[in-house]
Design a protein around this motif. Sequence first.
Motif, PDB file in Angstrom:
ATOM      1  N   TYR A  28      31.702 -13.705   9.059  1.00 26.47           N
ATOM      2  CA  TYR A  28      30.715 -12.768   9.582  1.00 26.47           C
ATOM      3  C   TYR A  28      30.115 -11.946   8.449  1.00 26.47           C
ATOM      4  CZ  TYR A  28      32.298 -13.869  14.287  1.00 26.47           C
ATOM      5  OH  TYR A  28      32.588 -14.530  15.446  1.00 26.47           O
ATOM      6  N   GLY A  29      28.810 -11.708   8.534  1.00 28.49           N
ATOM      7  CA  GLY A  29      28.119 -10.909   7.525  1.00 28.49           C
ATOM      8  C   GLY A  29      26.827 -10.365   8.099  1.00 28.49           C
ATOM      9  N   ARG A  30      26.866  -9.142   8.599  1.00 25.88           N
ATOM     10  CA  ARG A  30      25.704  -8.620   9.323  1.00 25.88           C
ATOM     11  C   ARG A  30      24.603  -8.095   8.411  1.00 25.88           C
ATOM     12  NH1 ARG A  30      27.272  -3.292  12.663  1.00 25.88           N
ATOM     13  NH2 ARG A  30      25.145  -3.717  13.357  1.00 25.88           N
ATOM     14  N   THR A  31      24.967  -7.609   7.200  1.00 24.09           N
ATOM     15  CA  THR A  31      23.989  -6.937   6.358  1.00 24.09           C
ATOM     16  C   THR A  31      23.604  -7.772   5.150  1.00 24.09           C
ATOM     17  OG1 THR A  31      24.861  -4.782   7.027  1.00 24.09           O
ATOM     18  CG2 THR A  31      23.488  -4.836   5.051  1.00 24.09           C
ATOM     19  N   GLY A  76      12.794   3.443   3.918  1.00 22.49           N
ATOM     20  CA  GLY A  76      12.925   4.880   3.862  1.00 22.49           C
ATOM     21  C   GLY A  76      14.341   5.371   3.670  1.00 22.49           C
ATOM     22  N   LYS A  77      15.327   4.505   3.797  1.00 28.68           N
ATOM     23  CA  LYS A  77      16.702   4.926   3.569  1.00 28.68           C
ATOM     24  C   LYS A  77      16.937   5.081   2.074  1.00 28.68           C
ATOM     25  CE  LYS A  77      18.661   2.655   7.664  1.00 28.68           C
ATOM     26  NZ  LYS A  77      19.630   1.650   8.123  1.00 28.68           N
ATOM     27  N   SER A  78      17.668   6.117   1.720  1.00 27.82           N
ATOM     28  CA  SER A  78      17.915   6.367   0.301  1.00 27.82           C
ATOM     29  C   SER A  78      18.981   5.440  -0.256  1.00 27.82           C
ATOM     30  CB  SER A  78      18.312   7.832   0.094  1.00 27.82           C
ATOM     31  OG  SER A  78      19.462   8.133   0.865  1.00 27.82           O
ATOM     32  N   ASN A  79      19.937   5.070   0.571  1.00 31.12           N
ATOM     33  CA  ASN A  79      21.006   4.188   0.123  1.00 31.12           C
ATOM     34  C   ASN A  79      21.170   3.048   1.111  1.00 31.12           C
ATOM     35  OD1 ASN A  79      21.999   5.685  -2.236  1.00 31.12           O
ATOM     36  ND2 ASN A  79      22.559   7.239  -0.727  1.00 31.12           N
ATOM     37  N   PRO A  80      21.093   1.821   0.651  1.00 29.46           N
ATOM     38  CA  PRO A  80      21.272   0.699   1.576  1.00 29.46           C
ATOM     39  C   PRO A  80      22.715   0.592   2.017  1.00 29.46           C
ATOM     40  CG  PRO A  80      21.142  -0.097  -0.677  1.00 29.46           C
ATOM     41  CD  PRO A  80      20.850   1.375  -0.720  1.00 29.46           C
ATOM     42  N   PRO A  81      22.971   0.073   3.231  1.00 27.06           N
ATOM     43  CA  PRO A  81      24.354  -0.141   3.654  1.00 27.06           C
ATOM     44  C   PRO A  81      25.017  -1.180   2.767  1.00 27.06           C
ATOM     45  CG  PRO A  81      22.825  -1.234   5.144  1.00 27.06           C
ATOM     46  CD  PRO A  81      21.992  -0.393   4.219  1.00 27.06           C
ATOM     47  N   SER A  82      26.326  -1.124   2.694  1.00 25.57           N
ATOM     48  CA  SER A  82      27.059  -2.074   1.862  1.00 25.57           C
ATOM     49  C   SER A  82      26.821  -3.489   2.391  1.00 25.57           C
ATOM     50  CB  SER A  82      28.546  -1.744   1.889  1.00 25.57           C
ATOM     51  OG  SER A  82      29.279  -2.651   1.092  1.00 25.57           O
ATOM     52  N   PRO A  83      26.267  -4.382   1.581  1.00 24.40           N
ATOM     53  CA  PRO A  83      25.916  -5.710   2.083  1.00 24.40           C
ATOM     54  C   PRO A  83      27.095  -6.677   2.062  1.00 24.40           C
ATOM     55  CG  PRO A  83      25.257  -5.516  -0.201  1.00 24.40           C
ATOM     56  CD  PRO A  83      25.844  -4.181   0.180  1.00 24.40           C
ATOM     57  N   LYS A 192      29.277  -2.765 -10.419  1.00 24.69           N
ATOM     58  CA  LYS A 192      30.684  -2.553 -10.062  1.00 24.69           C
ATOM     59  C   LYS A 192      31.504  -3.828 -10.220  1.00 24.69           C
ATOM     60  CE  LYS A 192      29.842   1.263  -6.841  1.00 24.69           C
ATOM     61  NZ  LYS A 192      30.045   1.774  -5.455  1.00 24.69           N
ATOM     62  N   ARG A 193      30.830  -4.922 -10.557  1.00 22.32           N
ATOM     63  CA  ARG A 193      31.495  -6.201 -10.823  1.00 22.32           C
ATOM     64  C   ARG A 193      32.412  -6.619  -9.662  1.00 22.32           C
ATOM     65  NH1 ARG A 193      30.844  -7.484 -16.171  1.00 22.32           N
ATOM     66  NH2 ARG A 193      32.622  -8.916 -16.148  1.00 22.32           N
ATOM     67  N   ARG A 194      31.837  -6.540  -8.467  1.00 18.62           N
ATOM     68  CA  ARG A 194      32.600  -6.931  -7.276  1.00 18.62           C
ATOM     69  C   ARG A 194      32.741  -8.446  -7.229  1.00 18.62           C
ATOM     70  NH1 ARG A 194      29.969  -4.654  -2.055  1.00 18.62           N
ATOM     71  NH2 ARG A 194      31.774  -5.754  -1.190  1.00 18.62           N
ATOM     72  N   PRO A 195      33.919  -8.955  -6.918  1.00 16.37           N
ATOM     73  CA  PRO A 195      34.089 -10.407  -6.830  1.00 16.37           C
ATOM     74  C   PRO A 195      33.279 -10.964  -5.674  1.00 16.37           C
ATOM     75  CG  PRO A 195      36.028  -9.286  -5.970  1.00 16.37           C
ATOM     76  CD  PRO A 195      35.164  -8.234  -6.595  1.00 16.37           C
ATOM     77  N   CYS A 196      32.805 -12.186  -5.847  1.00 23.93           N
ATOM     78  CA  CYS A 196      31.991 -12.807  -4.808  1.00 23.93           C
ATOM     79  C   CYS A 196      32.016 -14.318  -4.997  1.00 23.93           C
ATOM     80  CB  CYS A 196      30.549 -12.299  -4.860  1.00 23.93           C
ATOM     81  SG  CYS A 196      29.660 -12.759  -6.374  1.00 23.93           S
ATOM     82  N   LEU A 197      31.536 -15.012  -3.988  1.00 20.72           N
ATOM     83  CA  LEU A 197      31.250 -16.440  -4.111  1.00 20.72           C
ATOM     84  C   LEU A 197      29.749 -16.561  -4.273  1.00 20.72           C
ATOM     85  CD1 LEU A 197      32.363 -19.386  -3.962  1.00 20.72           C
ATOM     86  CD2 LEU A 197      31.652 -19.365  -1.557  1.00 20.72           C
ATOM     87  N   ARG A 198      29.305 -17.159  -5.370  1.00 23.15           N
ATOM     88  CA  ARG A 198      27.871 -17.275  -5.649  1.00 23.15           C
ATOM     89  C   ARG A 198      27.386 -18.692  -5.376  1.00 23.15           C
ATOM     90  NH1 ARG A 198      26.228 -14.558 -10.956  1.00 23.15           N
ATOM     91  NH2 ARG A 198      26.454 -12.781  -9.517  1.00 23.15           N
ATOM     92  N   ALA A 199      26.390 -18.794  -4.507  1.00 23.90           N
ATOM     93  CA  ALA A 199      25.721 -20.069  -4.257  1.00 23.90           C
ATOM     94  C   ALA A 199      24.471 -20.124  -5.122  1.00 23.90           C
ATOM     95  CB  ALA A 199      25.341 -20.197  -2.792  1.00 23.90           C
ATOM     96  N   SER A 200      24.312 -21.203  -5.872  1.00 20.51           N
ATOM     97  CA  SER A 200      23.119 -21.396  -6.699  1.00 20.51           C
ATOM     98  C   SER A 200      22.305 -22.538  -6.115  1.00 20.51           C
ATOM     99  CB  SER A 200      23.522 -21.733  -8.138  1.00 20.51           C
ATOM    100  OG  SER A 200      24.270 -20.678  -8.712  1.00 20.51           O
ATOM    101  N   PHE A 201      20.986 -22.318  -5.980  1.00 23.29           N
ATOM    102  CA  PHE A 201      20.113 -23.322  -5.408  1.00 23.29           C
ATOM    103  C   PHE A 201      19.324 -24.023  -6.511  1.00 23.29           C
ATOM    104  CE2 PHE A 201      20.258 -20.020  -1.882  1.00 23.29           C
ATOM    105  CZ  PHE A 201      21.384 -20.607  -1.305  1.00 23.29           C
ATOM    106  N   CYS A 213      35.133  -7.985   0.834  1.00 28.92           N
ATOM    107  CA  CYS A 213      36.424  -8.329   0.245  1.00 28.92           C
ATOM    108  C   CYS A 213      36.386  -8.028  -1.252  1.00 28.92           C
ATOM    109  CB  CYS A 213      36.735  -9.813   0.483  1.00 28.92           C
ATOM    110  SG  CYS A 213      38.281 -10.359  -0.258  1.00 28.92           S
ATOM    111  N   ASP A 214      37.450  -7.424  -1.770  1.00 29.89           N
ATOM    112  CA  ASP A 214      37.527  -7.094  -3.199  1.00 29.89           C
ATOM    113  C   ASP A 214      38.660  -7.838  -3.899  1.00 29.89           C
ATOM    114  OD1 ASP A 214      35.371  -5.247  -3.291  1.00 29.89           O
ATOM    115  OD2 ASP A 214      36.639  -3.738  -2.325  1.00 29.89           O
ATOM    116  N   ASP A 215      39.217  -8.837  -3.247  1.00 34.79           N
ATOM    117  CA  ASP A 215      40.313  -9.602  -3.827  1.00 34.79           C
ATOM    118  C   ASP A 215      39.773 -10.916  -4.400  1.00 34.79           C
ATOM    119  OD1 ASP A 215      42.590 -10.996  -4.486  1.00 34.79           O
ATOM    120  OD2 ASP A 215      43.628 -10.610  -2.601  1.00 34.79           O
ATOM    121  N   PRO A 216      39.763 -11.073  -5.730  1.00 38.31           N
ATOM    122  CA  PRO A 216      39.231 -12.307  -6.328  1.00 38.31           C
ATOM    123  C   PRO A 216      39.947 -13.560  -5.849  1.00 38.31           C
ATOM    124  CG  PRO A 216      39.589 -10.612  -8.005  1.00 38.31           C
ATOM    125  CD  PRO A 216      40.221 -10.114  -6.750  1.00 38.31           C
ATOM    126  N   ARG A 217      41.205 -13.425  -5.461  1.00 39.86           N
ATOM    127  CA  ARG A 217      41.958 -14.599  -5.016  1.00 39.86           C
ATOM    128  C   ARG A 217      41.369 -15.188  -3.741  1.00 39.86           C
ATOM    129  NH1 ARG A 217      47.741 -11.771  -4.859  1.00 39.86           N
ATOM    130  NH2 ARG A 217      46.352 -10.261  -3.821  1.00 39.86           N
TER     131      ARG A 217
END
Length: 228
Positions: A28-31, A76-83, A192-201, A213-217
């Motif tokens: 799930y990923g709403r934002t 108009g929002k000053s800070n976007p929600p955490s995506p 902030k160098r948050r871990p992620c899965l990156r899809a490249s097209f 999620c902040d766990d690289p594992r």
Amino acid sequence: MNLGYPLGAASQALPSLHPGERLLWAAYGRTVNYDVRGLDPWGVPKKSVLGKIGSGAANFAGDVVGAALGGGDDGGKSNPPSPQVVVLGEQGGLAHAAVRELPTSGSLSRLWALTSARLLVLEKFVAPEKPSKKSFVSKAIGFGKDIAAIMTTKTYGENAEGVPIARHEMVPCAEIPREAIAGFAVAEHGKKRRPCLRASFVDGSGMDFLFDCDDPRQFTWLHSVTVS
């Protein structure tokens, strides 16, 4: 455990697959946010892009384009929600074109699924309301019953106490064919160098999947099932 969450993402995604299509993962990923040249995090053109038009016309054009991109409600929002998902690349690239019609903040039921054939975005189907033929009195009685039920039943988001979590009917709202995906990698997103899965097209654009999620594992595991 959040009792307001919908049914597990994989269970919810499976009925939307084509015959012979294999589900690799779903989450799930709403934002959705954008890291796209010329756009703000909500996918709306930055003011500098429209500056030459003139301030009044620029604001009008920005509203029109923002609505077309599905980001008008977030402007108009000053800070976007955490995506949970961040779109990378250029305007009109594969990543941007695939999701630019999506509202940047969707429902809790919005999910992302990678299959053997495509990257798929699904949303909960919402049936249009039918005009009611009930009288004012019957509506008032029904409203009173609804209030009484609400007062005596614990609810958790879309879920209610004593009621099994139902599988929603889902509809595809965006997809990218697997042949347009160049690859996946475990990466770090942003300052902030948050871990992620990156899809490249194949056109150089991409998406970072953060999924709160902040766990690289966890992303190492996700990558392993992605390329299996």
